[in-house]
Each structure stands twice: as structure tokens, then as C-alpha cells.
Design a protein around this motif. Structure first.
Motif, mmCIF file in Angstrom:
data_model
loop_
_atom_site.group_PDB
_atom_site.id
_atom_site.type_symbol
_atom_site.label_atom_id
_atom_site.label_comp_id
_atom_site.label_asym_id
_atom_site.label_seq_id
_atom_site.Cartn_x
_atom_site.Cartn_y
_atom_site.Cartn_z
ATOM 1 N N ALA A 21 32.463 27.395 40.996
ATOM 2 C CA ALA A 21 32.203 28.504 39.842
ATOM 3 C C ALA A 21 32.629 28.309 38.864
ATOM 4 O O ALA A 21 33.808 27.577 38.721
ATOM 5 N N THR A 22 32.200 28.742 37.689
ATOM 6 C CA THR A 22 33.027 28.538 36.425
ATOM 7 C C THR A 22 33.224 29.933 35.821
ATOM 8 O O THR A 22 33.686 30.053 34.380
ATOM 9 N N ALA A 23 32.772 31.005 36.030
ATOM 10 C CA ALA A 23 32.967 32.177 35.660
ATOM 11 C C ALA A 23 32.955 33.248 36.665
ATOM 12 O O ALA A 23 32.138 33.042 37.683
ATOM 13 N N GLY A 24 33.391 34.554 36.631
ATOM 14 C CA GLY A 24 33.376 35.581 37.416
ATOM 15 C C GLY A 24 34.797 35.835 37.512
ATOM 16 O O GLY A 24 35.740 35.177 37.568
ATOM 17 N N ILE A 25 34.929 37.273 37.732
ATOM 18 C CA ILE A 25 36.216 37.837 37.792
ATOM 19 C C ILE A 25 37.176 37.203 39.140
ATOM 20 O O ILE A 25 38.405 37.211 38.920
ATOM 21 N N GLY A 26 36.299 37.377 39.985
ATOM 22 C CA GLY A 26 36.924 36.438 41.406
ATOM 23 C C GLY A 26 37.462 35.204 41.159
ATOM 24 O O GLY A 26 38.445 34.581 41.669
ATOM 25 N N TRP A 27 36.518 34.430 40.404
ATOM 26 C CA TRP A 27 36.883 32.846 40.269
ATOM 27 C C TRP A 27 38.211 33.146 39.328
ATOM 28 O O TRP A 27 38.951 31.980 39.307
ATOM 29 N N MET A 28 37.978 33.759 38.435
ATOM 30 C CA MET A 28 39.391 33.974 37.246
ATOM 31 C C MET A 28 40.466 34.215 38.080
ATOM 32 O O MET A 28 41.496 33.613 37.953
ATOM 33 N N ILE A 29 40.602 35.097 39.151
ATOM 34 C CA ILE A 29 41.659 35.426 39.902
ATOM 35 C C ILE A 29 42.101 34.278 40.575
ATOM 36 O O ILE A 29 43.442 33.706 40.558
ATOM 37 N N TRP A 30 41.310 33.640 41.208
ATOM 38 C CA TRP A 30 41.529 32.424 41.969
ATOM 39 C C TRP A 30 42.005 31.277 41.120
ATOM 40 O O TRP A 30 43.089 30.556 41.511
ATOM 41 N N ASP A 31 41.575 31.076 39.916
ATOM 42 C CA ASP A 31 41.845 30.049 39.003
ATOM 43 C C ASP A 31 43.359 30.193 38.640
ATOM 44 O O ASP A 31 44.016 29.136 38.685
ATOM 45 N N ALA A 32 43.668 31.289 38.228
ATOM 46 C CA ALA A 32 44.753 31.726 37.714
ATOM 47 C C ALA A 32 45.895 31.650 38.585
ATOM 48 O O ALA A 32 47.136 31.369 38.355
ATOM 49 N N ALA A 33 45.558 32.158 39.847
ATOM 50 C CA ALA A 33 46.649 31.891 40.998
ATOM 51 C C ALA A 33 47.126 30.415 41.249
ATOM 52 O O ALA A 33 48.354 30.219 41.582
ATOM 53 N N LYS A 34 46.088 29.621 41.165
ATOM 54 C CA LYS A 34 46.838 27.961 41.099
ATOM 55 C C LYS A 34 47.609 27.591 40.088
ATOM 56 O O LYS A 34 48.307 26.633 40.319
ATOM 57 N N PHE A 35 47.841 28.175 39.049
ATOM 58 C CA PHE A 35 48.682 27.775 37.972
ATOM 59 C C PHE A 35 49.801 28.988 37.962
ATOM 60 O O PHE A 35 50.625 29.027 36.848
ATOM 61 N N LEU A 36 49.804 29.841 38.783
ATOM 62 C CA LEU A 36 50.932 31.028 38.666
ATOM 63 C C LEU A 36 50.990 31.848 37.655
ATOM 64 O O LEU A 36 51.839 32.145 37.168
ATOM 65 N N LEU A 37 49.698 32.028 37.091
ATOM 66 C CA LEU A 37 49.461 33.016 36.045
ATOM 67 C C LEU A 37 49.330 34.430 36.428
ATOM 68 O O LEU A 37 48.345 35.100 36.522
ATOM 69 N N SER A 38 50.383 35.029 37.016
ATOM 70 C CA SER A 38 50.364 36.349 37.938
ATOM 71 C C SER A 38 49.901 37.337 36.840
ATOM 72 O O SER A 38 49.460 38.328 37.308
ATOM 73 N N ASP A 39 50.210 37.306 35.453
ATOM 74 C CA ASP A 39 49.657 38.376 34.446
ATOM 75 C C ASP A 39 48.392 38.279 34.435
ATOM 76 O O ASP A 39 47.399 39.502 34.465
ATOM 77 N N VAL A 40 47.619 37.409 34.594
ATOM 78 C CA VAL A 40 46.216 37.122 34.605
ATOM 79 C C VAL A 40 45.438 37.649 35.776
ATOM 80 O O VAL A 40 44.845 38.467 36.021
ATOM 81 N N VAL A 41 46.243 37.168 37.198
ATOM 82 C CA VAL A 41 45.977 37.540 38.454
ATOM 83 C C VAL A 41 45.766 39.070 38.583
ATOM 84 O O VAL A 41 44.944 39.754 38.999
#
Length: 281
Positions: A225-245
Motif C-alpha cells: 500500500a502507498t496510502a491509508g491511515i493504517g499504512w501510515m501508522i505501520w510505516d511510521a512505526a518502522k522509523f520510530l516516529l511515535s508522534d505520527v503513530v
């Protein structure tokens, strides 16, 4: 509000003021205090350094992340585009589950033969984990939208079918026999007896099913996936972007609450007799 009637009795009547102008009830105040307490605890823990900001950021950082993603976007898509993509997938899968599950549930509730044919398959796949199903769906349908929508459809289907079966089987047989004695056809029985009588329980099953479908959304969006709120959470978690998660989780929760409120409003519009029953009670 009350008024006196003959004999000195007091009778209550509905408050004519709009709902948003009425004084909040004690339970609404308790709910508001509960939310305020959780937010205050979050501020206290992050403000005084009891939690590592890498894993639990300050509310201000989460709000700044919300503004940034809403205006500049995340990985090429704004927050509105992420939410819109996810809502499309949710509503497409859930709507298809309703279109299939409600008629099938009515058939299984009315006919023993239909129940015997479909029940084994439903009971077999109902407890299977979504990720286990998703691997098979990707093998069959590929990594595109088809496998995602199929997973959301299968996630929402069992709850709707089970609720519909329960709703149909609890209808008083007297109503069915009375309608048949008056010459009601099968179509009339369906739309004038079964659906009105089973509607409230079916609506409850739809609400529960929508909530479960929403929980499967992240699993449906983690593959290609390249878009979607669930994908955004999953992608941000890989980079430890906890604020985005955390921001994504809050948005996910608020949109889920919004969908549930819409479901209840639709139920009140389609089944006004349930409001009269609650008022009389």
C-alpha cells in the motif's frame, strides 16, 4: 420537566429544547471527566519526564505532527487523502459484507437447510486470524486492492450473519403466522415482518462488525500500500516516529466513533419505532 394533573399526580413530558442546549447528564459529565483525566495523565507523564519521548511524545508534539501531515502530507499524501483511502476500503468491504450477510443470515435463520449448508464454512473460517487469511488472499488475488477489500469483507461477514440469524430466530412466531393467515407473500414477510422485527439486533451486529473490520484495516494495508491511515501508522512505526503513530491512532479512533454515530443515526431514521419503544419505557 413535569406538570400536575388531576388528583395531584405529576406527569413528566419531553424537554422541547434542542439536545445540544440541554444540561449535560451526570453520566455525560463522568465521560467528559474520564477523557480529561486520561489527557491530564498523558501531559503529566510526558511533561515531567516519566516516559521516553521516543516512545511516548508530548501532546504538543502529536498535535504538531497532525498539523504537518494535514498540510504537507506524509510520504506523498495528506492526512485527508490517507483517511479517505482507508474509509473507501472500509466502507466498500463492509457494504459488501452487509449486502451478502443480511440476506444470507435471514435465509439461515428461516431455513434449516440453508443453515446446514452455509454454517460449517462460516464457523470454520470465523476464528481464523486475519493475517493468516491475508497471506492466502494475496496468493489468490495479488497485492492490489482486491485482496485488501476481500480481507475486510471476510472480516465483517461472520458477525453480520450471526447477528441476523439470532435476530430472525427471536421473532415471535405469532407475527409470522398472523401475516401468513392474512395471505402475506414471502416478499411481504421479509420486508414487513422479518426485517422490522429483526432490525435492531441486525443493526447492533452491524456496529460490532464494523468495529472488527476497522481493527483489521492495518493488516489489510501493510502489504503493497502507498496510502491509508493504517499504512501510515505501520510505516511510521518502522522509523520510530511515535508522534505520527499516536496521531494516526487518534484519527483512526475518532473516525471509528464517527462511523458508529452515523450507524446509530441511520438506525433511528430507518427504525423510528425503536425510539418510541425507548420513550415509552
Amino acid at each position: 420537566m413535569t406538570e400536575k394533573v388531576d388528583g395531584g399526580a405529576v406527569r413528566a413530558f419531553a424537554d422541547p429544547r434542542p439536545r445540544w442546549l440541554k444540561t449535560p447528564s451526570r453520566y455525560q459529565m463522568l465521560s467528559a471527566c474520564s477523557v480529561a483525566f486520561m489527557f491530564a495523565a498523558w501531559v503529566f507523564v510526558t511533561e515531567f519526564g516519566f516516559a521516553n519521548e521516543l516512545f511516548l511524545p508530548h501532546p504538543a508534539a502529536v498535535f504538531n505532527s497532525f498539523i504537518k501531515v494535514a498540510t504537507k502530507g506524509y510520504q506523498g499524501s495528506t492526512l485527508l487523502e490517507h483517511v479517505g483511502t482507508s474509509l473507501y476500503r472500509i466502507m466498500a468491504g463492509f457494504s459488501l459484507a452487509c449486502l451478502v450477510g443480511i440476506p444470507l443470515g435471514i435465509a439461515m435463520g428461516v431455513s434449516r437447510a440453508a443453515n446446514a449448508v452455509f454454517n460449517p464454512a462460516i464457523e470454520f473460517y470465523r476464528p481464523l486470524p486475519p493475517l493468516g487469511l491475508y497471506t492466502l488472499l494475496v496468493m489468490w488475488l495479488g497485492i492490489g486492492e482486491e485482496s485488501k477489500l476481500a480481507l475486510l469483507f471476510l472480516a465483517g461477514l461472520p458477525g453480520i450473519i450471526i447477528a441476523t440469524i439470532q435476530a430472525v430466530t427471536t421473532i415471535d412466531p405469532i407475527y409470522v403466522r398472523a401475516a401468513r393467515s392474512l395471505g402475506a407473500t414471502r416478499r411481504q414477510l421479509l420486508f414487513q415482518v422479518y426485517l422490522p422485527g429483526a432490525g435492531p439486533i441486525i443493526l447492533t451486529g452491524m456496529r460490532i462488525s464494523l468495529g472488527f473490520t476497522y481493527t483489521v484495516l492495518v493488516a489489510a494495508e501493510i502489504v503493497a500500500a502507498t496510502a491509508g491511515i493504517g499504512w501510515m501508522i505501520w510505516d511510521a512505526a518502522k522509523f520510530l516516529l511515535s508522534d505520527v503513530v499516536i496521531m494516526g491512532l487518534i484519527v483512526l479512533g475518532l473516525t471509528g466513533v464517527m462511523l458508529d454515530v452515523i450507524m446509530r443515526l441511520v438506525g433511528k431514521l430507518l427504525m423510528p419505532w425503536t425510539r418510541r419503544q425507548r420513550t415509552n419505557a
